[in-house]
Write an enzyme that holds these catalytic residues in place. Structure first.
Site, PDB file in Angstrom:
ATOM      1  N   SER A 105       0.993  -1.294   0.175  1.00 13.63           N
ATOM      2  CA  SER A 105      -0.143  -0.040  -0.324  1.00 13.63           C
ATOM      3  C   SER A 105       0.933   1.212   0.224  1.00 13.63           C
ATOM      4  CB  SER A 105      -0.745  -0.084   0.742  1.00 13.63           C
ATOM      5  OG  SER A 105      -1.551   1.140   1.118  1.00 13.63           O
ATOM      6  N   TYR A 111      -2.266  -0.094  10.880  1.00 17.04           N
ATOM      7  CA  TYR A 111      -1.865  -0.052   9.202  1.00 17.04           C
ATOM      8  C   TYR A 111      -0.007   0.198   8.804  1.00 17.04           C
ATOM      9  CZ  TYR A 111      -3.941  -1.158   4.472  1.00 17.04           C
ATOM     10  OH  TYR A 111      -3.443  -1.696   3.671  1.00 17.04           O
TER      11      TYR A 111
HETATM   12  N1  LIG Z   1      -8.648  -0.918  -0.862  1.00 18.82           N
HETATM   13  C1  LIG Z   1      -7.834   0.584  -0.787  1.00 18.82           C
HETATM   14  O1  LIG Z   1      -8.053   1.255  -0.567  1.00 18.82           O
HETATM   15  C2  LIG Z   1      -6.167  -0.732  -1.055  1.00 18.82           C
HETATM   16  C3  LIG Z   1      -4.937   0.403  -0.834  1.00 18.82           C
HETATM   17  C4  LIG Z   1      -3.808  -0.033  -0.579  1.00 18.82           C
HETATM   18  C5  LIG Z   1      -3.802  -1.599  -0.239  1.00 18.82           C
HETATM   19  N2  LIG Z   1      -4.450  -2.276  -0.117  1.00 18.82           N
HETATM   20  C6  LIG Z   1      -4.313  -3.974   0.238  1.00 18.82           C
HETATM   21  O2  LIG Z   1      -4.790  -4.912  -0.956  1.00 18.82           O
HETATM   22  C7  LIG Z   1      -5.302  -5.594  -0.478  1.00 18.82           C
HETATM   23  C8  LIG Z   1      -6.027  -6.204  -1.418  1.00 18.82           C
HETATM   24  O3  LIG Z   1      -7.396  -5.603  -0.242  1.00 18.82           O
HETATM   25  P1  LIG Z   1      -8.681  -5.089  -1.155  1.00 18.82           P
HETATM   26  O4  LIG Z   1      -8.874  -3.468  -1.666  1.00 18.82           O
HETATM   27  O5  LIG Z   1      -9.114  -5.831  -2.351  1.00 18.82           O
HETATM   28  O6  LIG Z   1      -9.928  -5.532   0.041  1.00 18.82           O
HETATM   29  P2  LIG Z   1     -11.229  -6.300   0.308  1.00 18.82           P
HETATM   30  O7  LIG Z   1     -12.000  -6.481  -0.623  1.00 18.82           O
HETATM   31  O8  LIG Z   1     -11.821  -6.106   1.402  1.00 18.82           O
HETATM   32  O9  LIG Z   1     -10.303  -8.112  -0.244  1.00 18.82           O
HETATM   33  C9  LIG Z   1      -9.447  -8.553   0.520  1.00 18.82           C
HETATM   34  C10 LIG Z   1      -9.018  -9.870   0.847  1.00 18.82           C
HETATM   35  O10 LIG Z   1      -8.730 -10.626   1.241  1.00 18.82           O
HETATM   36  C11 LIG Z   1      -8.578 -11.494   2.246  1.00 18.82           C
HETATM   37  N3  LIG Z   1      -8.178 -12.458   3.598  1.00 18.82           N
HETATM   38  C12 LIG Z   1      -8.402 -10.738   4.715  1.00 18.82           C
HETATM   39  N4  LIG Z   1      -7.502 -12.211   5.948  1.00 18.82           N
HETATM   40  C13 LIG Z   1      -8.322 -12.869   5.591  1.00 18.82           C
HETATM   41  C14 LIG Z   1      -6.938 -14.524   5.645  1.00 18.82           C
HETATM   42  N5  LIG Z   1      -6.583 -14.512   7.134  1.00 18.82           N
HETATM   43  N6  LIG Z   1      -7.091 -15.420   4.692  1.00 18.82           N
HETATM   44  C15 LIG Z   1      -7.168 -15.286   3.416  1.00 18.82           C
HETATM   45  N7  LIG Z   1      -8.140 -14.316   2.961  1.00 18.82           N
HETATM   46  C16 LIG Z   1      -7.597 -13.308   3.952  1.00 18.82           C
HETATM   47  C17 LIG Z   1     -10.256 -11.443   2.477  1.00 18.82           C
HETATM   48  O11 LIG Z   1     -10.682 -12.369   1.959  1.00 18.82           O
HETATM   49  P3  LIG Z   1     -11.865 -13.475   2.962  1.00 18.82           P
HETATM   50  O12 LIG Z   1     -12.236 -12.531   3.953  1.00 18.82           O
HETATM   51  O13 LIG Z   1     -12.802 -13.829   2.016  1.00 18.82           O
HETATM   52  O14 LIG Z   1     -10.866 -14.252   4.302  1.00 18.82           O
HETATM   53  C18 LIG Z   1     -10.187 -10.852   0.683  1.00 18.82           C
HETATM   54  O15 LIG Z   1     -10.442 -11.429  -0.678  1.00 18.82           O
HETATM   55  C19 LIG Z   1      -5.394  -5.539   1.324  1.00 18.82           C
HETATM   56  O16 LIG Z   1      -3.377  -6.228   1.699  1.00 18.82           O
HETATM   57  C20 LIG Z   1      -4.868  -4.244   1.257  1.00 18.82           C
HETATM   58  O17 LIG Z   1      -4.244  -4.044   2.374  1.00 18.82           O
HETATM   59  C21 LIG Z   1      -5.790  -2.098  -0.511  1.00 18.82           C
END
Ligand SMILES: NC(=O)c1ccc[n+]([C@@H]2O[C@H](COP(=O)([O-])OP(=O)(O)OC[C@H]3O[C@@H](n4cnc5c(N)ncnc54)[C@H](OP(=O)(O)O)[C@@H]3O)[C@@H](O)[C@H]2O)c1
Length: 252
Positions: A131, A144
């Site tokens: 991120s 975070y």
């Molecule tokens: N959205 C943003 O603004 C943003 C910005 C920068 C970085 N990110 C990063 O991008 C990545 C993906 O996030 P996203 O934005 O796509 O959010 P999201 O829609 O909430 O997706 C998060 C994913 O991580 C999985 N997950 C969470 N805990 C887990 C665990 N213990 N074991 C296996 N899977 C797990 C969730 O699946 P389950 O709940 O089904 O396990 C889900 O598929 C994350 O690392 C987040 O920190 C997001």
């Protein structure tokens, strides 16, 4: 056909990445905790997709995932997220423990479990979704930002440790992306989550998947070491431009 394993494939960036890598010709292994979501996505993608229910906070679960995959050329370690929004003075130990476990240890466990198979592929690509919070801080976000800073440090270390091996280590560092991220962070409070994106046009999971697809399809000698991905309305982890009169900010 090369195999790509995507953690956190049940929603957001991971789901979009799995779809995109399948379209690029990879066989994709979809890993996350929510089985129904994974199965629905696998059905949509078709025969190139397989499901493996995995919790990256559980070392045995991650090992079982690696055992279930014969060959792996691309690992997208994307599972993770944020919980809470409090100053350090009021931090919640349970939330911080989860963030560090999922974003740092979970990612490192996944890399450790797949490394022998990745190296055996002869042209491995490890993509870690960190991120902008892995490189900059903001008030109320220390649980975070500290976890993502640690994840970024692990990625940098890996790139040095794997020098001389057929492995490219790629960091993807997005800014604001409209996924379930903020709904998870605010524990289902949809209104609070929508405030995060109010008045601006955030990136989509597909935008991030596009960058990941670019990075993993470069020729073998070309490492995309890190990509910072922002919406136009974002300058860094703290400064965004929000149009005052718009709910969604579609054109901003
Ligand atoms: N959205 C943003 O603004 C943003 C910005 C920068 C970085 N990110 C990063 O991008 C990545 C993906 O996030 P996203 O934005 O796509 O959010 P999201 O829609 O909430 O997706 C998060 C994913 O991580 C999985 N997950 C969470 N805990 C887990 C665990 N213990 N074991 C296996 N899977 C797990 C969730 O699946 P389950 O709940 O089904 O396990 C889900 O598929 C994350 O690392 C987040 O920190 C997001």
């Amino acid at each position: 056909m090369s195999t790509a394993v995507v953690t956190g494939a049940s929603s957001g960036i991971g789901a979009a990445t799995a779809r995109r890598l399948a379209a690029e010709g990879f066989e994709v292994v979809l890993a996350a905790r929510r089985e129904e979501r994974l199965r629905a996505l696998a059905e949509e993608i078709g025969e190139r997709a397989r499901v493996h229910v995995t919790d990256v906070t559980d070392a045995d679960s991650v090992e079982a995932l690696a055992d279930a995959v014969d060959k792996c050329a691309v690992l997208v370690a994307n599972a993770g997220g944020a919980l809470g929004f409090e100053p350090v003075a009021e931090f919640d130990e349970g939330q911080w423990r989860w963030m560090w476990d999922a974003n740092v240890l979970g990612m490192a466990r996944t890399v450790r479990a797949f490394l022998p198979k990745l190296i055996a592929s002869g042209d491995a690509r490890i993509v870690v979704v960190t991120s902008i919070a892995g490189h900059q801080s903001y008030p109320n976000g220390a649980g975070y930002t500290s976890a993502k800073h640690a994840a970024a440090a692990v990625v940098d270390t890996l790139r040095v440790e794997l020098l001389g091996q057929p492995v490219r280590v790629i960091e993807i560092a997005p800014g604001l992306v409209d996924t379930e991220f903020s709904t998870v962070r605010f524990e289902g409070d949809a209104e609070r989550a929508s405030e995060v994106y109010k008045g601006l046009r955030p990136l989509t999971g597909e935008d991030v998947a596009d960058a990941i697809a670019y990075a993993v399809t470069r020729p073998w000698y070309f490492t995309v070491a890190r990509m910072d991905l922002f919406p136009r309305a974002q300058a860094n982890a703290r400064d965004n431009y929000r149009a005052p009169d718009e709910a969604g900010g579609a054109a901003r």
